[in-house]
Design a protein around this motif. Structure first.
Motif, mmCIF file in Angstrom:
data_model
loop_
_atom_site.group_PDB
_atom_site.id
_atom_site.type_symbol
_atom_site.label_atom_id
_atom_site.label_comp_id
_atom_site.label_asym_id
_atom_site.label_seq_id
_atom_site.Cartn_x
_atom_site.Cartn_y
_atom_site.Cartn_z
ATOM 1 N N ARG A 830 13.607 56.407 47.132
ATOM 2 C CA ARG A 830 13.258 57.808 46.840
ATOM 3 C C ARG A 830 11.752 58.010 46.871
ATOM 4 O O ARG A 830 11.239 58.966 46.284
ATOM 5 C CB ARG A 830 13.812 58.212 45.468
ATOM 6 N N LEU A 833 11.028 61.251 48.628
ATOM 7 C CA LEU A 833 11.639 62.378 47.928
ATOM 8 C C LEU A 833 10.827 62.805 46.718
ATOM 9 O O LEU A 833 10.871 63.973 46.298
ATOM 10 C CB LEU A 833 13.063 62.000 47.507
ATOM 11 N N GLU A 836 8.685 65.937 46.922
ATOM 12 C CA GLU A 836 9.295 67.263 47.007
ATOM 13 C C GLU A 836 9.147 67.969 45.667
ATOM 14 O O GLU A 836 8.933 67.357 44.617
ATOM 15 C CB GLU A 836 10.777 67.138 47.380
ATOM 16 N N GLU A 839 11.106 67.263 41.891
ATOM 17 C CA GLU A 839 11.740 65.953 41.971
ATOM 18 C C GLU A 839 10.999 64.998 41.052
ATOM 19 O O GLU A 839 9.774 64.940 41.059
ATOM 20 C CB GLU A 839 11.706 65.415 43.402
ATOM 21 N N ARG A 843 16.337 61.766 36.641
ATOM 22 C CA ARG A 843 16.791 63.134 36.388
ATOM 23 C C ARG A 843 16.576 63.539 34.938
ATOM 24 O O ARG A 843 16.122 64.630 34.638
ATOM 25 C CB ARG A 843 18.283 63.232 36.746
#
Length: 904
Positions: A830, A833, A836, A839, A843
């Motif tokens: 990731r 990612l 982005e 992000e 989580r």
């Protein structure tokens, strides 16, 4: 009517000519290598054009210090070159804008653009000079240029294999082939080596090294052959295009370049003809075609192609035939001659044939009589060990069963009897010529209904019945008048000719009807596919077409975004996923009737779309039949239409998702911007009130001061979050204008450390910056923001007491700034990612933040023309020991005077 031109082809030709008139003309001076005189030839031709009144200007000409070449540029105007910075110096480069302006002022002007494969300096509009030439041509400006054979993209690897030197500057073959004129500038290798030795190509030191490496005689001979052959291919393509564009069928073959035509028949030597032609073509390095002429007799015997012919054409494809064709025609010789002349095929390779009748010419004799410009090469049949066995063995026939053979002859006999019965009571009323017409009418009817054989029988029976029943003396075959012999002969000949022509026209009409039916079915299928919006609809339309045309079952298997095959519902053919996966991965047919997994009961065809393979089409022919050449071609056309339709649906879905995503981003940015603006005022008031409470007299009690400090930290953290939201919204909206200036990187790092001091107070920071770092043209405020975000990010995710290291390293065209920490590293898989919006590494995390810091960093760095990436550092045991973020900032050439005007 055969020579009537195709209206669509004429319209396309007119449109191409109109587009060509609006576009400039490209002329390329083409040579085997440097030193053959391409630039000299171009300048000489430009001088001649200038003498005729044509406006000419030099865009770029590389003379390499050659005095004779430099002398030709003396009287030709030049466009000023554009100075572009490159590393630590400034290089002159072609000024495209100046050339466009000059071309607008001189509508029929000509620009000389030497070295078409040249790579432009970074910062130019196009990376390659041929792209500059393309823009000039699109603007209607004529361009003359030069290039060597090693710069052609398709020949680049061949040249590197010959010379051992890889050339990285190439020109696409499509651009070279689109040139209006190519002039070959050739020089024998011995003369070129003499020029090289005399210093007319390179300087003495360079010439000595070149002669020992690239300019060896063997290399020059090979390059010369490549250049001449590539030019010959281009001229051959132009010649064939001219012949195709001709309004009439070519009357003769032009033997400018030899090519072979293999005539494929139904005999035992068909495969030998193809193999012999393939060997001859390989020895002579020539293209070759394989053609079979399907006569009306063959079309009438079977609806499919002869198995021997189908097998032979497949062998021809495997042996490298440029084209394989099946031509329906009544006269094989005329069809072969017409095909050879249309494709300019000089030599015809065919098997030896014998005469059926002494007066009948063989196929080779017929071709020789009608086309004396063709060379005929006949291949004999070698006897095999099992020849006797083969002669005794029963043959598999593609003709109709014997049960369907006799009804036509019986019907012909009955028709003649009925005609005789009808004409008997009218014998005293009608003339004998009218009775002859009645029997000819029977022959025509039999030919239309039952074909050639029964028509021939009807012709002989008609003559016999006419003689027996109606010619005096009646009821015997004696003839009282010798003139009736002429009548019988004429009647028989007319009956035979009319019967044969009628049967042939019937077969041709049936074949044309079948083709028209196929074309109409494909049209209906394409029309239905154009309205399909779901893959299931595409599968249904394809299944309906295949069922209607072949009475076969079909199943559509499509690939998802991860290239996993999925069977669409509603299919009627069994699917072997192993066969389907093989055909999908290799893009080749498999299964029934192919050389791969032929034991499978189904035929699997890949769905090849312009961008990628979209899946496979599984077809189950009735009763396990093997589709012939024409059915296979129709199935492949069907598969192509299905693939294009699936790709269209895919990109419609992509466009819809992109539209929704763009609109969602716009609405989210608008909402975030509005909310952030509304939150800034109360947050500023809250921070101010907490600061006021900290300064009240007498001081607040200790527990109240602690609560006030907590409120102030939370308000500041929320204020930083709101600022990030606002910055992200402005960056995406393009509202942020960079205020670039030449700044030392040390000052930006120092200010960032000072601004983030509270966040990194629990960490050690080590800074390693070399003394020779160049100045960078950056927005210091925004770049400081990038470093602050990275420092705060490192402080959040690393334990207290660890070290954050900042270092920089100058490179050839950039400065690499690296920030490393000693934390857990980035989540595996990731890394990209994380840049982005919204992000985060996890989580759900107790670490505050919404995932905008790295997104803001990338947006700011990219606005500066740089890049940023992140990765994880591992130790010798492969365990993560920290994260590393690397910024690449472009390095320019600062002005020499950085005084008061440095920020201008």
């Amino acid at each position: 009517m055969q020579d009537r031109p195709d209206p669509d082809a004429l319209l396309q030709r007119i449109q191409q000519e109109q587009a060509q008139q609006q576009r400039g003309r490209l002329k390329v001076f083409f040579g085997a290598c440097a030193g053959v005189g391409k630039t000299f030839a171009m300048l000489s031709a430009a001088r001649a054009a200038q003498a005729q009144g044509l406006p000419v200007t030099i865009g770029v000409v590389e003379t390499h210090g050659r005095t004779d070449t430099e002398a030709l540029t003396a009287h030709l105007p030049r466009l000023p070159l554009r100075a572009l910075p490159y590393k630590d110096r400034t290089l002159p480069e072609f000024d495209l804008d100046a050339a466009l302006a000059w071309g607008a002022a001189n509508p029929e002007g000509l620009v000389l653009l030497d070295e078409l494969a040249h790579s432009n300096v970074a910062g130019s509009r196009h990376p390659k000079r041929w792209q500059d030439a393309e823009e000039l041509l699109a603007a209607g400006i004529d361009v003359w240029s030069t290039m060597n054979v090693q710069h052609l993209e398709s020949l680049n690897d061949i040249v590197s294999g010959i010379t051992g030197i890889r050339v990285w500057e190439t020109v696409p073959d499509q651009f070279f082939d689109a040139a209006d004129e190519v002039v070959v500038v050739d020089l024998p290798p011995d003369e070129l080596l003499a020029r090289l030795k005399a210093g007319k190509v390179y300087l003495p030191q360079q010439a000595e090294r070149a002669a020992a490496n690239f300019f060896r005689k063997g290399n020059l001979l090979a390059l010369r052959e490549l250049a001449l052959r590539r030019t010959a291919d281009r001229v051959d393509d132009e010649m064939r295009a001219y012949r195709r564009a001709s309004t009439t069928t070519p009357e003769a073959v032009w033997p400018n370049r030899e090519a072979l035509l293999a005539c494929v028949g139904t005999g035992d030597n068909a495969e030998k003809v193809v193999r012999s032609c393939a060997r001859l073509a390989a020895q002579l390095d020539l293209p070759w075609h394989a053609v079979h002429v399907e006569t009306p007799e063959q079309q009438g015997q079977s609806a499919t192609l002869h198995p021997q012919v189908e097998r032979t054409l497949k062998i021809a494809q495997q042996l490298g035939a440029a084209a394989c064709a099946v031509l329906p025609a009544a006269q094989p010789a005329q069809a072969l001659v017409r095909y050879a002349r249309e494709h300019n095929l000089v030599r015809v390779v065919m098997g030896r044939s014998t005469r059926r009748w002494p007066w009948q010419a063989t196929l080779a004799e017929q071709i020789g009589q009608s086309a004396s410009d063709l060379d005929l090469l006949q291949v004999g049949t070698l006897p095999s060990r099992d020849a006797a066995t083969d002669r005794k063995a029963p043959r598999t026939s593609t003709a109709a069963p014997r049960a369907a053979f006799w009804p036509g002859y019986i019907a012909a006999a009955l028709a003649c009897c009925i005609a005789a019965v009808i004409a008997t009571p009218l014998a005293n009323v009608l003339e004998l010529t009218n009775i002859v017409m009645l029997f000819l009418l029977v022959v025509v009817g039999v030919a239309l209904r039952f074909g050639r054989g029964p028509a021939i029988m009807a012709a002989f029976l008609g003559v016999g019945f006419f003689d027996f029943f109606f010619v005096p003396p009646r009821f015997n075959f004696a003839v009282s008048d010798a003139q009736y012999v002429v009548t019988f002969a004429v009647m028989l000949v007319v009956a035979l000719v009319v019967g044969q022509l009628t049967a042939g026209l019937k077969v041709q009409a049936e074949a044309a009807t079948d083709r028209e039916h196929r074309v109409r079915s494909l049209y209906d299928m394409a029309r239905d596919l154009s309205a399909a919006l779901l893959p299931e609809q595409v599968a249904e339309i394809g299944a309906r077409f295949i069922t209607g045309e072949f009475s076969a079952g079909s199943t559509l298997v499509v690939a998802d975004d991860d290239n996993r095959l999925q069977v669409l519902p509603g299919g009627t053919a069994p699917v072997d996923m192993a066969v389907a996966q093989w055909a999908f991965e290799r893009g080749e047919p498999a299964g029934r009737g192919t050389d791969t997994l032929h034991s499978s009961p189904t035929l699997v065809l890949p769905l090849k779309a312009p961008m990628r393979i979209r899946g496979v089409l599984v077809v189950a022919m009735p009763q396990g039949e093997v589709p012939g050449v024409e059915p296979r071609r129709l199935l492949q056309t069907c598969a192509s239409l299905l693939a294009i339709s699936l790709e269209r649906i895919h990109y419609i879905d992509v466009a819809q998702k992109s539209t929704v995503q763009i609109e969602s981003e716009r609405l989210r940015n608008s909402l975030l911007s509005a909310i952030s603006h509304d939150l800034r005022t109360p947050l500023a008031s809250l921070v101010g009130l907490t600061e006021s409470l900290a300064m009240v007299q007498p001081p607040l009690p200790a527990h109240q001061q602690e609560l006030t400090g907590a409120i102030q930290q939370s308000a500041q953290r929320m204020s930083a979050l709101v600022n990030n939201l606002l910055d992200m919204a402005r960056l995406e909206a393009g509202a942020v204008q960079l205020s670039k200036a030449w700044q030392p990187l040390e000052e930006v790092v120092g200010s960032a450390l000072a601004a983030s001091a509270p966040a990194i107070a629990a960490h050690r920071v080590e800074v390693t910056l070399p003394d020779d770092l160049p100045l960078l043209q950056i927005d210091a405020v925004l770049m400081e923001r990038v470093l602050v975000n990275l420092l705060e990010n490192a402080a959040k995710y690393t334990p207290a007491g660890t070290t954050i290291h900042i270092s920089a390293q100058p490179q050839s065209d950039a400065v690499a700034l690296t920030l490393t920490d000693e934390g857990p590293g980035l989540p595996k898989g990731r890394e990209e990612l994380l840049f982005e919006k919204f992000e985060r590494g996890a989580r759900e995390s107790a670490t505050p933040g919404v995932g905008l810091g790295l997104a803001i960093c990338r947006a700011i760095v990219q606005a500066h023309g740089g890049s940023i990436r992140g990765d994880t550092i591992h130790n010798a045991q492969g365990q993560p020991t920290g994260a590393r973020f690397t910024l690449l900032l472009p390095r320019g050439t600062p002005p020499t005077d950085l005084g008061d005007d440095a920020d201008a």
